[in-house]
Motif scaffolding. Structure first.
Motif, PDB file in Angstrom:
ATOM      1  N   GLY A 149       0.806  -1.213   0.000  1.00  0.00           N
ATOM      2  CA  GLY A 149       0.000   0.000   0.000  1.00  0.00           C
ATOM      3  C   GLY A 149       0.839   1.263   0.000  1.00  0.00           C
ATOM      4  N   ARG A 150       1.986   1.221   0.680  1.00  0.00           N
ATOM      5  CA  ARG A 150       2.843   2.403   0.773  1.00  0.00           C
ATOM      6  C   ARG A 150       3.618   2.683  -0.514  1.00  0.00           C
ATOM      7  N   LEU A 151       3.512   1.788  -1.479  1.00  0.00           N
ATOM      8  CA  LEU A 151       4.033   2.100  -2.815  1.00  0.00           C
ATOM      9  C   LEU A 151       3.127   3.096  -3.519  1.00  0.00           C
ATOM     10  N   PHE A 152       1.886   3.177  -3.065  1.00  0.00           N
ATOM     11  CA  PHE A 152       0.889   4.036  -3.703  1.00  0.00           C
ATOM     12  C   PHE A 152       0.495   5.227  -2.839  1.00  0.00           C
ATOM     13  N   VAL A 153       0.460   5.017  -1.536  1.00  0.00           N
ATOM     14  CA  VAL A 153       0.151   6.097  -0.581  1.00  0.00           C
ATOM     15  C   VAL A 153       1.109   5.940   0.590  1.00  0.00           C
ATOM     16  N   GLU A 154       1.942   6.923   0.834  1.00  0.00           N
ATOM     17  CA  GLU A 154       3.003   6.803   1.840  1.00  0.00           C
ATOM     18  C   GLU A 154       2.481   6.526   3.242  1.00  0.00           C
ATOM     19  N   THR A 195     -14.331  -1.207  -3.061  1.00  0.00           N
ATOM     20  CA  THR A 195     -14.450   0.237  -2.818  1.00  0.00           C
ATOM     21  C   THR A 195     -13.597   0.666  -1.632  1.00  0.00           C
ATOM     22  N   LEU A 196     -13.588  -0.150  -0.575  1.00  0.00           N
ATOM     23  CA  LEU A 196     -12.759   0.154   0.595  1.00  0.00           C
ATOM     24  C   LEU A 196     -11.288   0.212   0.207  1.00  0.00           C
ATOM     25  N   LEU A 197     -10.827  -0.798  -0.510  1.00  0.00           N
ATOM     26  CA  LEU A 197      -9.426  -0.833  -0.898  1.00  0.00           C
ATOM     27  C   LEU A 197      -9.077   0.345  -1.813  1.00  0.00           C
ATOM     28  N   ALA A 198      -9.983   0.673  -2.725  1.00  0.00           N
ATOM     29  CA  ALA A 198      -9.734   1.805  -3.626  1.00  0.00           C
ATOM     30  C   ALA A 198      -9.622   3.113  -2.855  1.00  0.00           C
ATOM     31  N   SER A 199     -10.442   3.263  -1.816  1.00  0.00           N
ATOM     32  CA  SER A 199     -10.406   4.495  -1.026  1.00  0.00           C
ATOM     33  C   SER A 199      -9.083   4.664  -0.292  1.00  0.00           C
ATOM     34  N   MET A 200      -8.387   3.555  -0.067  1.00  0.00           N
ATOM     35  CA  MET A 200      -7.134   3.601   0.680  1.00  0.00           C
ATOM     36  C   MET A 200      -5.920   3.884  -0.201  1.00  0.00           C
ATOM     37  N   VAL A 201      -6.106   3.784  -1.538  1.00  0.00           N
ATOM     38  CA  VAL A 201      -4.994   4.066  -2.466  1.00  0.00           C
ATOM     39  C   VAL A 201      -5.400   5.130  -3.479  1.00  0.00           C
ATOM     40  N   ASN A 202      -6.272   6.035  -3.026  1.00  0.00           N
ATOM     41  CA  ASN A 202      -6.699   7.175  -3.858  1.00  0.00           C
ATOM     42  C   ASN A 202      -7.290   6.749  -5.193  1.00  0.00           C
ATOM     43  N   GLY A 207      -3.232  -0.288  -7.709  1.00  0.00           N
ATOM     44  CA  GLY A 207      -2.955  -0.467  -6.287  1.00  0.00           C
ATOM     45  C   GLY A 207      -3.938  -1.430  -5.644  1.00  0.00           C
ATOM     46  N   VAL A 208      -5.208  -1.342  -6.018  1.00  0.00           N
ATOM     47  CA  VAL A 208      -6.215  -2.252  -5.474  1.00  0.00           C
ATOM     48  C   VAL A 208      -5.852  -3.688  -5.815  1.00  0.00           C
ATOM     49  N   ASN A 209      -5.514  -3.926  -7.082  1.00  0.00           N
ATOM     50  CA  ASN A 209      -5.152  -5.277  -7.480  1.00  0.00           C
ATOM     51  C   ASN A 209      -3.913  -5.765  -6.735  1.00  0.00           C
ATOM     52  N   ALA A 210      -2.946  -4.882  -6.537  1.00  0.00           N
ATOM     53  CA  ALA A 210      -1.734  -5.269  -5.817  1.00  0.00           C
ATOM     54  C   ALA A 210      -2.057  -5.668  -4.379  1.00  0.00           C
TER      55      ALA A 210
END
Length: 336
Positions: A149-154, A195-202, A207-210
């Protein structure tokens, strides 16, 4: 009436038409075809997989019409790997105008991140600690999801909810439980998970798939690494590159669809035939490790270097600490 045809032994039986193409190695391409019902080719030979993955006649430009079984499988894929009408990058076709540019940008960005983790920085210590034998399976799952996740949102922080969401989507991919899947669709649970996962990576669907699929493959790799670390003889004798390679896992399968009719490797196909490429089994063995990330294909995984670097960094910390532990635990002859 259709017949079952085996080109290797020449037998014919009434029922499904299964065409087993000529062997290239110990494996063969097998097509199950019954008009209006199914037209699926299973490919397990590494050379055949390379050929198909680079042949422009086969793509991810999925058309959900044709034989019933094909349509069911494609609709499931498209439903799971999409959100609010947007497709995940892993099922975008070769010709999609934004796919290649986005893949190249992510490749470059993750390669920079790879250089940061390959030497085992302190941030990898929680993963290294788990590999040394401390902690539960849920702990490593959370740690890996957070690292991704931190590859997409620090500031990404994995939670039990985000982990449960990822596990649900992954289960949906392989599940044959029709009632459970129907229940998830009707209740909206599957969409809420994505939707939850998408909200966490903007909203970044890559990122969701990862968070869903790459997470599981890396977790599998760390389980393998934990076993390596638990064997003192093996741990001391195996080189870092070899240890990392042991811990790389490919997706079990990927899907391509024929854009036209033709023949490949002795196997005929029609427009719309589905090709199931068995990467999981085909990637075993030193000569076929390129299939883990399909790195000779247009659809190569942009995280290849980062995943390798992450595992290398974790192993570096694990082996260094265990080596120090062995050194300090040896009895001294001084003053004895």
């Amino acid at each position: 009436m259709s017949k079952e045809i085996d080109q290797e032994n020449g037998t014919k039986q009434p029922g499904f038409a299964t065409i087993s193409a000529r062997k290239i190695s110990d494996h063969s391409m097998k097509r199950t075809y019954f008009p209006g019902i199914t037209d699926i080719v299973v490919v397990t030979d590494p050379a055949e997989i390379r050929t198909i993955s680079n042949d422009s006649r086969f793509d991810r430009d999925f058309i959900a019409r044709g034989p019933v079984r094909n349509v069911q499988l494609l609709r499931k894929i498209l439903r799971i790997f999409s959100l609010n009408g947007r497709l995940f990058s892993i099922i975008l076709p070769r010709t999609n105008p934004s796919r290649a540019a986005a893949q190249e940008e992510l490749w470059s960005r993750l390669n920079v991140k790879a250089d940061e983790v390959k030497h085992g920085p302190a941030e990898l210590e929680p993963l290294a600690e788990w590999v040394r034998g401390i902690g539960t399976e849920k702990k490593v799952d959370l740690l890996v999801q957070q690292s991704i996740g931190r590859l997409f949102v620090e500031t990404f922080t994995a939670t039990e909810e985000s982990l449960a969401a990822a596990r649900m989507v992954l289960e949906a991919v392989s599940s044959s439980n029709v009632l459970k899947m129907l229940g998830w669709r009707i209740s909206g649970r599957l969409e809420r998970a994505k939707t939850l996962l998408a909200s966490m990576v903007n909203g970044d669907l890559t990122g969701v798939n990862a968070l869903i699929t790459a997470r599981q493959l890396i977790v599998d790799g760390l389980h393998e690494m934990r076993q390596l670390a638990a064997d003192p003889a093996l741990r001391s004798s195996i080189a870092t590159d070899a240890a990392v390679d042991e811990c790389l896992f490919a997706p079990t399968t990927v899907v391509r669809q024929a854009k036209t009719s033709g023949e490949v490797g002795g196997c005929p196909f029609r427009r719309g035939s589905l090709f199931i490429l068995g990467l999981g089994s085909a990637s075993k063995g030193a000569a076929n490790r390129d299939l883990v990330f399909l790195n000779q294909s247009w659809s190569r995984c942009p995280a290849e270097k980062w995943v390798r670097a992450l595992l290398e960094g974790v192993w570096t910390r694990v082996s260094a600490t265990l080596h120090e532990s062995q050194q300090t635990s040896r009895p001294s002859l001084i003053n004895s």
